[in-house]
Enzyme design. Structure first.
Site, PDB file in Angstrom:
ATOM      1  N   TYR A  30      -9.346  -1.334   4.993  1.00 53.68           N
ATOM      2  CA  TYR A  30      -8.679  -1.311   6.291  1.00 53.68           C
ATOM      3  C   TYR A  30      -8.313   0.107   6.721  1.00 53.68           C
ATOM      4  CZ  TYR A  30      -8.155  -6.175   7.627  1.00 53.68           C
ATOM      5  OH  TYR A  30      -8.409  -7.446   8.067  1.00 53.68           O
ATOM      6  N   ASP A  34       0.790  -1.224   0.000  1.00 51.01           N
ATOM      7  CA  ASP A  34       0.000   0.000   0.000  1.00 51.01           C
ATOM      8  C   ASP A  34       0.826   1.279   0.000  1.00 51.01           C
ATOM      9  OD1 ASP A  34      -2.622  -1.189   0.078  1.00 51.01           O
ATOM     10  OD2 ASP A  34      -2.212  -1.762   2.141  1.00 51.01           O
TER      11      ASP A  34
END
Length: 649
Positions: free
Chosen positions: A396, A308
């Site tokens: 998330y 990410d």
């Protein structure tokens, strides 16, 4: 003429800033970001097609110059302010260094290696809308009797699986809201859409099967309770924020914010009350990379192995912190600035907060009952200072804390929360399952896939200077023999400490858990008054987690640094990103594992510690529809750094 005027304005701003609270590691100001993009656009790149800014950050000045500037009573000329820029134009990746003082391009080159820069939000937004106008997708939605106005598509990075030629691609997966706000819990299974990001066209479309869309009832993640007011400011002195510098209790440090890493902590020093001077602990610390591989190898899921920070940007994904939810009511909130796809400065409001935290326990205490006629109790409340941010990356949310303690420790923590990434299934009960589902049935027609989280921290520790070493203090069992005793002892064994100093980077790759050992970063040239070597030790908050993927699996090739929880490498200013600078579609030929393989000397050198906070996440029903926070982290604690307990001043 316009460039000359801008340069003059910039120099005047620099003089003004230097008179206030300037620090050589200050993030780029909005003016510096805009000046950088202006210079790039006025160069030959401005005439190329589709000029897009993917990375624009401070080109970190030479560490020696920074330390000299900070330590001088009469600071010399500050290090030159430069910016590092990565743009895409004409189908190529360009790297530039801009000298902000002269207003000129100091260097420029075309990057031809493997991997690509991070995606911009504009690219991701366009990719998310593209399927909604694609005829084959519209037909698939119609055939499922769904309303396309209730469909949301989310582009995912695709990784690398041995291809010799790669292009910038994402695969879009789509979800059916139908009034639900918990988008990730309602996947439209069976459809995969591959998109070329540069051309923004669908290059492959697959509609292979159908599964029932999970019910929207019971999947709302919103709380029905109002936030409870809470306050953590419980000390007499509080903290001071001077520009990007923070002073609190016996600590002083610099805080920054970047699009890639989010929070950065620099030049952290702790006060030695005996000598009345601040001593260096950490030059620079920040998150370096995240790696989130899902454990479903099927066609529609195998590529979900996210990095990410390099692919999307942790700071770019930072959210506006909410008082009473993310931070106490008396927290101080800080903004960050990043460059947008067009190179202009964008303000990100309230992406960091600073507050004092009451641990509601004792930092130390003791009751003495052996003084005749007295019971003596003394102690001190556990008060610390926290710097916090929250990044939301898809489903998330990551709550990241840097916590400074009066005993000289730095506690680094991360809380995982958010919603699970699930796949639709025909199963409504566990008894019906007859095949490997690669996860847990958490609700009817809903399987949450097993996965990992690895958050890799970059920790440039400078323990009382930068001539440091890694020491492994191993606890060894010793048998008691009468040879060592003038009188016989009934004891059969004890443990002792055997210290080993790592000589090279090969010795800096450490697995934990197989033996009793403490890891210390020490400065062998500095001693306490009674002769102990000063240092800090690493204390993991739970048993370290390492990757279970095979070494030849492509996601593991890209993230081979997850095979060890601890790495220690020689300092190199350019080595900051564990997965390599260009994470998207990377091939594992750049990054922490590659740097460590050079086996450079790390004894009495300027060294960097890397620590992986890892989680093997087996989903459970309690994780649905929203996951309670799951905590991980570590502490850097002084170990013979002070002459006694710093809390007893």
């Amino acid at each position: 003429m316009k460039i000359r005027i801008l340069t003059l304005i910039f120099l005047l701003q620099c003089v003004f800033n230097l008179g206030l609270h300037f620090h050589p590691l200050d993030p780029l100001t909005p003016q510096e970001i805009n000046k950088t993009s202006f210079i790039v656009k006025k160069s030959h790149l401005g005439t190329l097609k589709d000029l897009t800014f993917h990375y624009l950050d401070l080109e970190e000045p030479n560490k020696t110059h920074v330390l000299q500037w900070l330590s001088s009573k009469k600071p010399p000329q500050p290090p030159r302010r430069r910016s590092l820029v990565v743009v895409r134009a004409g189908g190529q990746t360009h790297e530039l260094i801009i000298d902000l003082t002269s207003g000129k391009i100091a260097s420029s080159r075309i990057y031809t290696g493997h991997g690509f820069p991070s995606f911009t939000f504009i690219e991701l937004f366009k990719a998310s809308k593209l399927p909604l106008t694609y005829p084959s997708f519209k037909k698939s939605i119609l055939d499922r009797s769904l309303n396309i106005s209730e469909v949301s598509c989310i582009p995912f990075s695709v990784g690398w699986y041995g291809e010799t030629i790669t292009r910038r691609e994402v695969k879009a997966s789509c979800f059916y809201r139908d009034g639900s706000v918990n988008v990730f819990t309602r996947p439209i299974e069976g459809i995969t859409i591959t998109i070329d990001v540069d051309s923004m066209k669908v290059v492959k479309y697959s509609d292979r099967f159908r599964k029932p869309i999970p019910d929207k009832e019971g999947n709302d993640f919103r709380t029905k309770h109002k936030p409870f007011p809470f306050s953590c400011n419980v000390s007499d002195t509080g903290f001071k924020i001077l520009g990007n510098k923070i002073k609190w209790a016996n600590w002083k440090f610099h805080v920054g914010f970047t699009a890639r890493a989010g929070i950065t902590i620099s030049t952290a020093s702790v006060l030695d009350t005996r000598t009345k001077r601040f001593r260096r602990v950490m030059y620079r610390g920040h998150l370096s990379e995240t790696f989130v591989p899902y454990m479903d190898p099927t066609y529609d899921w195998y590529f979900r192995t996210f990095m990410d920070i390099g692919e999307f940007g942790f700071g770019r994904s930072a959210v506006n912190l909410q008082p009473l939810i993310d931070c106490p009511q008396n927290a101080a909130f800080l903004d960050g600035y990043v460059a947008g796809p067009d190179g202009t400065a964008q303000r990100m409001s309230n992406v960091m907060c600073v507050f004092e935290k009451n641990g509601y326990g004792a930092s130390f205490r003791h009751t003495e009952i052996n003084v005749p006629g007295q019971v003596i109790t003394s102690g001190e409340a556990d008060i610390s200072l926290v710097v916090r941010m929250v990044a939301t990356l898809g489903n998330y949310d990551y709550i990241v804390d840097w916590e400074f303690k009066k005993n000289g420790a730095i506690r680094v923590g991360v809380d995982l929360t958010g919603v699970l990434e699930v796949k639709a299934t025909s199963y409504t009960s566990n008894e019906q399952i007859t095949e490997n589902t690669y996860g847990t049935l958490v609700a009817k027609n809903t399987i949450a896939i097993n996965h990992d989280h690895y958050l890799t921290y970059y920790l440039d520790l400078d323990i009382d200077g930068n001539g440091n070493s890694l020491v492994k203090a191993k606890l060894k069992t010793v048998r008691v023999t009468d040879v060592h005793n003038k009188t016989s002892s009934p004891r059969k064994s004890y443990w002792t400490v055997v210290k080993e100093t790592a000589k090279t980077e090969a010795g800096g790759r450490v697995r934990l858990g197989s033996e009793a050992v403490e890891l210390l970063i020490v400065n062998s040239q500095k001693k306490t008054k009674i002769g102990n070597t000063v240092g800090y030790r690493l204390i993991p908050e739970h048993l370290p987690v390492t990757s279970l993927l095979t070494d030849d699996d492509y996601p593991e090739i890209r993230a081979s640094y997850t095979k060890y929880p601890v790495w220690v490498t020689a300092y190199n200013r350019s080595e900051k990103w564990a997965g390599g600078f260009y994470s998207d579609r990377s091939r594992g030929d750049d990054g922490l594992a590659v740097w460590s393989s050079r086996n450079r000397e790390i004894e009495n050198k300027d060294i960097v510690m890397w620590y992986n906070v890892g989680f093997h996440h087996i989903p459970y029903q309690e994780d649905f529809p929203v996951m309670p926070t799951l905590h991980g982290g570590f502490t850097l604690r002084p170990s013979n750094f002070f002459d006694n307990d710093p809390l007893i001043a």
